[in-house]
Enzyme design. Structure first.
Site, PDB file in Angstrom:
ATOM      1  N   HIS A   1     -13.744   0.129  -0.027  1.00  0.00           N
ATOM      2  CA  HIS A   1     -13.485   1.559  -0.205  1.00  0.00           C
ATOM      3  C   HIS A   1     -12.214   1.859  -0.989  1.00  0.00           C
ATOM      4  CE1 HIS A   1     -10.340   2.453   2.968  1.00  0.00           C
ATOM      5  NE2 HIS A   1     -10.712   1.242   3.342  1.00  0.00           N
TER       6      HIS A   1
ATOM      7  N   CYS B   1      -3.473   4.560   7.698  1.00  0.00           N
ATOM      8  CA  CYS B   1      -3.824   3.906   8.960  1.00  0.00           C
ATOM      9  C   CYS B   1      -2.850   4.259  10.075  1.00  0.00           C
ATOM     10  CB  CYS B   1      -3.868   2.391   8.763  1.00  0.00           C
ATOM     11  SG  CYS B   1      -5.120   1.906   7.555  1.00  0.00           S
TER      12      CYS B   1
ATOM     13  N   ASN C   1       0.793  -1.222   0.000  1.00  0.00           N
ATOM     14  CA  ASN C   1       0.000   0.000   0.000  1.00  0.00           C
ATOM     15  C   ASN C   1       0.830   1.279   0.000  1.00  0.00           C
ATOM     16  OD1 ASN C   1       0.519  -1.128   2.713  1.00  0.00           O
ATOM     17  ND2 ASN C   1      -0.394   0.768   3.441  1.00  0.00           N
TER      18      ASN C   1
END
Length: 386
Positions: A201, A327, A151
């Site tokens: 999402h 995050c 990511n």
């Protein structure tokens, strides 16, 4: 002021068909999918249809799809429940040093319970060595949990080669495909994946919904205890509007659409590198620019420019980018991904930006971003020199 969104690895704006599908469900179909009356049956039909859509997208069976609140729950379920259910066969788990926190933190908790975890290192492209994997795998290994694509830098792991090594081994293979799903076409049965996590999402779907692919025949108790929803595998009343929105988002990402997006994002990377070079910006790519990576993620090092200062100034100029995983956005800890790739003393850790493209990103957006980075970096470097 114009605002340009370039943080799609964190989340994506919902597509109109997704919003329409959710609005219809909220307005017209409020039944509980577990109820046997007409209203419940209507909701259950939507649920069954969505199971089929998700299964088709990864070449699985509808009965192998378990809807969750997102990839975090799916990861926690796959890791924790596998470990507890299979502890009698061994207590060794293999992962990588650059996994998402929703993988690393459950593993840290399991270590406190007596499990042993091997964290495979990565090279400067963000990829593990299969030799390291082979050295780590032993007869006590019960689970291998490795992301399909990273990511923060977009590197893609050798999942097929890992699955091949596990074909005759007791270990189950769990893959966090949160970033890769929607960009890479794959067949979970052909690859030999046992468990796979996805979140809606990241592909223009709603937040708070995802799924866990759980290969037929894998037995472990549900992570959430309660009712008998999702064929007794995940308790809790199903969020039918979100599930319908998720299905609508998945229908938009045909195999051709995935290929088109990958090609588009690769082109945007090339454009940004060219524009920055023409503007005289000193930068280096963190990871590798390659067609078979996750091309929506582009991580660059801007020597001498603090991540915080660059991100803040770009935000004030109307650009939404990231310093790493969303995050851990509130954490003072440096990126564990860049640390694993370059070492904890590398200046890259505190001087890098993650730019992530979406389906609505344009070449003009990239030109404007390059101009802004050039202006801001010049100002920051001058201030630092002064």
């Amino acid at each position: 002021m114009e605002h340009i969104y370039l943080d799609n690895a964190a989340t994506t704006p919902m597509a109109k068909p997704v919003i329409d599908a959710m609005t219809t469900q909220m307005a017209e179909d409020f039944g509980n999918a577990s109820s046997t009356h007409w209203f419940g049956r209507q909701a259950h039909t939507v649920l069954d249809d969505a199971h089929q859509v998700m299964a088709n997208s990864i070449h699985a069976k509808p009965t192998e799809i378990v809807f969750t609140s997102g990839a975090t729950e799916a990861n926690n379920t796959a890791i924790t429940q596998t470990a507890h259910a299979r502890a009698a066969l061994g207590k060794h788990i293999i992962t990588t040093a650059i996994e998402h926190p929703s993988v690393l933190k459950p593993l840290a908790a399991l270590e406190q319970e007596g499990f042993t975890v091997t964290y495979l290192p990565v090279d400067e492209n963000g990829v593990i060595s299969l030799a390291d994997f082979d050295a780590a795998l032993d007869d006590q290994t019960i689970l291998v949990t490795i992301m399909m694509g990273n990511n923060e830098v977009g590197s893609v792991m050798p999942i097929a080669a890992i699955a091949e090594r596990l074909a005759d081994h007791q270990a189950w293979l769990h893959v966090d495909a949160t970033q890769a799903y929607g960009l890479l076409e794959f067949d979970v049965h052909a690859l030999g994946i046992d468990l796979l996590s996805v979140s809606a999402h990241k592909l223009n779907g709603p937040k708070g919904i995802g799924f866990l692919y759980r290969r037929e025949g894998l037995n472990f108790p549900p992570f959430l205890k309660g009712g008998e929803q999702e064929m007794k595998r995940r308790a809790g009343t199903e969020n039918i509007p979100a599930i319908a929105g998720f299905a609508a988002a998945v229908k938009l990402i045909t195999p051709q659409e995935k290929a088109d997006r990958q090609a588009k994002y690769y082109g945007l990377k090339q454009q940004l590198m060219q524009d920055l070079a023409i503007s005289g910006v000193d930068f280096k790519v963190n990871g590798q620019v390659a067609l078979d990576n996750l091309n929506h993620v582009f991580n660059i090092w801007l020597p001498g420019c603090s991540t915080y200062a660059m991100q803040t100034n770009l935000d004030l100029a109307g650009f939404a980018v990231s310093g790493g995983s969303a995050c851990t956005a509130g954490s003072l800890e440096p990126s564990h991904v860049l640390t694993a790739m370059f070492g904890k003393e590398s200046p890259r850790i505190g001087e890098s930006l993650r730019i992530s493209f979406g389906k609505d990103t344009t070449a003009l957006d990239i030109s404007k971003l390059a101009t802004a980075i050039a202006k801001i970096s010049t100002r920051l470097l001058a201030k630092h020199a002064g």
